[in-house]
Motif scaffolding. Structure first.
Motif, PDB file in Angstrom:
ATOM      1  N   ASP A 273       0.832  -1.208   0.000  1.00 20.48           N
ATOM      2  CA  ASP A 273       0.000   0.000   0.000  1.00 20.48           C
ATOM      3  C   ASP A 273       0.869   1.262   0.000  1.00 20.48           C
ATOM      4  O   ASP A 273       1.999   1.234   0.479  1.00 20.48           O
ATOM      5  CB  ASP A 273      -0.872  -0.026   1.267  1.00 20.48           C
ATOM      6  CG  ASP A 273      -2.156   0.773   1.124  1.00 20.48           C
ATOM      7  OD1 ASP A 273      -2.336   1.438   0.080  1.00 20.48           O
ATOM      8  OD2 ASP A 273      -2.984   0.713   2.052  1.00 20.48           O
ATOM      9  N   ASP A 274       0.310   2.332  -0.512  1.00 22.58           N
ATOM     10  CA  ASP A 274       0.949   3.662  -0.454  1.00 22.58           C
ATOM     11  C   ASP A 274       2.341   3.664  -1.062  1.00 22.58           C
ATOM     12  O   ASP A 274       3.243   4.341  -0.548  1.00 22.58           O
ATOM     13  CB  ASP A 274       1.032   4.169   1.004  1.00 22.58           C
ATOM     14  CG  ASP A 274      -0.326   4.164   1.681  1.00 22.58           C
ATOM     15  OD1 ASP A 274      -1.328   4.297   0.962  1.00 22.58           O
ATOM     16  OD2 ASP A 274      -0.377   3.999   2.907  1.00 22.58           O
ATOM     17  N   ASP A 296       0.496   5.460  -4.486  1.00 19.57           N
ATOM     18  CA  ASP A 296      -0.187   6.480  -3.698  1.00 19.57           C
ATOM     19  C   ASP A 296      -0.639   7.667  -4.554  1.00 19.57           C
ATOM     20  O   ASP A 296      -0.044   7.986  -5.575  1.00 19.57           O
ATOM     21  CB  ASP A 296       0.769   6.992  -2.616  1.00 19.57           C
ATOM     22  CG  ASP A 296       0.031   7.781  -1.561  1.00 19.57           C
ATOM     23  OD1 ASP A 296      -0.633   7.163  -0.726  1.00 19.57           O
ATOM     24  OD2 ASP A 296       0.091   9.030  -1.610  1.00 19.57           O
ATOM     25  N   GLU A 330      -4.091   4.496  -6.795  1.00 21.60           N
ATOM     26  CA  GLU A 330      -5.044   4.994  -5.788  1.00 21.60           C
ATOM     27  C   GLU A 330      -5.308   6.480  -5.984  1.00 21.60           C
ATOM     28  O   GLU A 330      -4.444   7.214  -6.450  1.00 21.60           O
ATOM     29  CB  GLU A 330      -4.412   4.871  -4.395  1.00 21.60           C
ATOM     30  CG  GLU A 330      -4.343   3.492  -3.833  1.00 21.60           C
ATOM     31  CD  GLU A 330      -3.927   3.558  -2.365  1.00 21.60           C
ATOM     32  OE1 GLU A 330      -4.806   3.444  -1.511  1.00 21.60           O
ATOM     33  OE2 GLU A 330      -2.724   3.734  -2.092  1.00 21.60           O
TER      34      GLU A 330
HETATM   35 MG    MG Z   1      -3.027   3.614   0.131  1.00 17.24          MG
END
Ligand code: MG
Ligand code: C2E
Ligand code: MG
Length: 374
Positions: A273-274, A296, A330
């Protein structure tokens, strides 16, 4: 020897009115009577410059960093004890901000601390009362070309009477700090698994993404719990993706590596993630245990105008695809961002352009069951 050399050298840098004292371990205090903010900053600059060059003791060379917290008599407190508390609070902020920096105490810092303490005790009550005031919302992610919904990310929400809705960016670290993320995380996983099982009846290839804190990964009962929940709800593991922030993937912690291995053996997919906000390099993607990389929003914003961001995402996607990692982008908000992201071949997109996170019943209405004409 390093501490002695440091203390002696810094003492040379002090003006005659100032004095230096040793606290515990590698902590020192400097008392500088009559100094204002300007003089204090200038002194910090001198100490900082001294520390940040190579040093030598006999044949060994070393580097130093120095984190500083400053409190001013009269302005921040009236007694030494009070001043010391303020300086230590400011020092803590310097350390949180990545160290090797200076922070001047401010009343805001006390407010932040007090708020954190009060929120923590309310969070504790919520957990004790059977996860009261917690609920999940779901944000769809879609295939970048067809825009068909492939699944959802479960996101935790919490509110309390005195503070209203509190952002997970604020309350997740508080849950982590007091260890409550472990039981709360288990509750989140179970809720998400239950919902996924329900939605699979309408969309047999539905995927549910769940955020996991590294502290959950370090909890010895976690993997067994995942296994048990999947069994209990009779959910094939291929429908669950666990999202961990990028920093979990760059650590040397053996326990984390072991947990990744066990999850992979369970056939559960793992998402990084990110991506782009932490410390990993593009090079390490090839050895990463991630099946999916989520880039991200930082790099999506203004992608059509920012050549660097575009080139960065382009390179990440190409590298990931070359080693069989899927890429989700995202935070896609604008049609222009969607066009740019599609052009460089992202697999999935997630963001306000499709939908913000919404409660389960709204998600069902909009994305799961056929919409009724209004
Ligand atoms: Mg994220
Ligand atoms: P995340 O996992 O990266 O989740 C995506 C965040 O981006 C969500 O914020 C989402 O609302 C926001 N977002 C999605 N699309 C857009 C967009 O188009 N524009 C903008 N500006 N933002 C968008 P949210 O829900 O506030 O969550 C923040 C973070 O809190 C999450 O980031 C995640 O790291 C953490 N979090 C949330 N729920 C959980 C949980 O159950 N467990 C753990 N450990 N962490 C969680
Ligand atoms: Mg996430």
């Amino acid at each position: 020897a390093v501490l002695r050399q440091f203390a002696q050298s810094v003492q040379q840098l002090l003006p005659s009115e100032a004095a230096m004292y040793r606290f515990d371990g590698d902590e020192f205090a400097i008392v500088y009577p009559g100094a204002g903010e300007e003089e204090l900053r200038a002194l910090y600059q001198k100490i900082h410059a001294y520390c940040n060059r190579p040093h030598k003791i006999d044949d060994s060379s070393y580097f130093l960093t120095v984190s500083v917290g400053v409190a001013i008599m009269g302005k921040d407190g009236s007694g030494y004890q009070e001043l010391l508390t303020c300086a230590l609070s400011a020092l803590e902020v310097s350390k949180q901000n990545g160290k090797n920096t200076v922070t001047f105490f401010s009343q805001d810092m006390m407010h932040t601390r007090r708020r954190a303490l009060e929120l923590s005790s309310r969070l504790q009550l919520s957990v004790m009362n059977g996860m009261e005031s917690f609920h999940l919302v779901y944000q769809p992610f879609v295939h970048s070309e067809t825009l068909r919904v492939s699944g959802a990310e479960a996101l935790l929400r919490w509110s309390c009477e005195s503070y209203g809705v509190v952002s997970p960016v604020e309350f997740i670290p508080l849950l982590e700090a007091c260890g409550l993320i472990v039981p709360v995380g288990k509750w989140v996983l179970e809720e998400a698994v239950r919902t996924c099982k329900k939605w699979l009846r309408y969309q047999p290839d539905f995927i549910m993404n769940v955020n996991i804190s590294y502290l959950q990964m370090l909890d010895e009962s976690f993997i067994d719990f995942v296994r048990q929940i999947l069994n209990q709800y009779d959910l094939p593991p291929a429908h669950i993706v666990l999202e961990l922030t990028e920093s979990c993937f760059v650590t040397d912690m053996e326990a984390l590596k072991e947990a990744f291995k066990l999850l992979r053996n369970l056939n559960i997919q793992i998402a990084m993630d990110d991506f782009g906000t932490g410390y990993s390099s593009l090079g390490m993607l090839s050895q990463s245990p991630a099946d999916i990389v989520k880039i991200d929003r930082l790099f999506i914003k203004d992608i059509h105008r920012e050549a660097f961001n575009r080139a960065f995402i382009d390179a990440v996607i190409e590298l990931c695809h070359s080693v069989g990692i899927e890429v989700t982008v995202e935070g896609v908000e604008e049609p222009t961002e969607l066009d740019a992201v599609r052009a460089i071949g992202a697999d999935s997109i997630q963001g306000f352009f499709v939908s913000c996170p919404i409660p389960a019943h709204s998600f069902e209405e909009r994305f799961i069951t056929p919409q009724t004409a209004s």
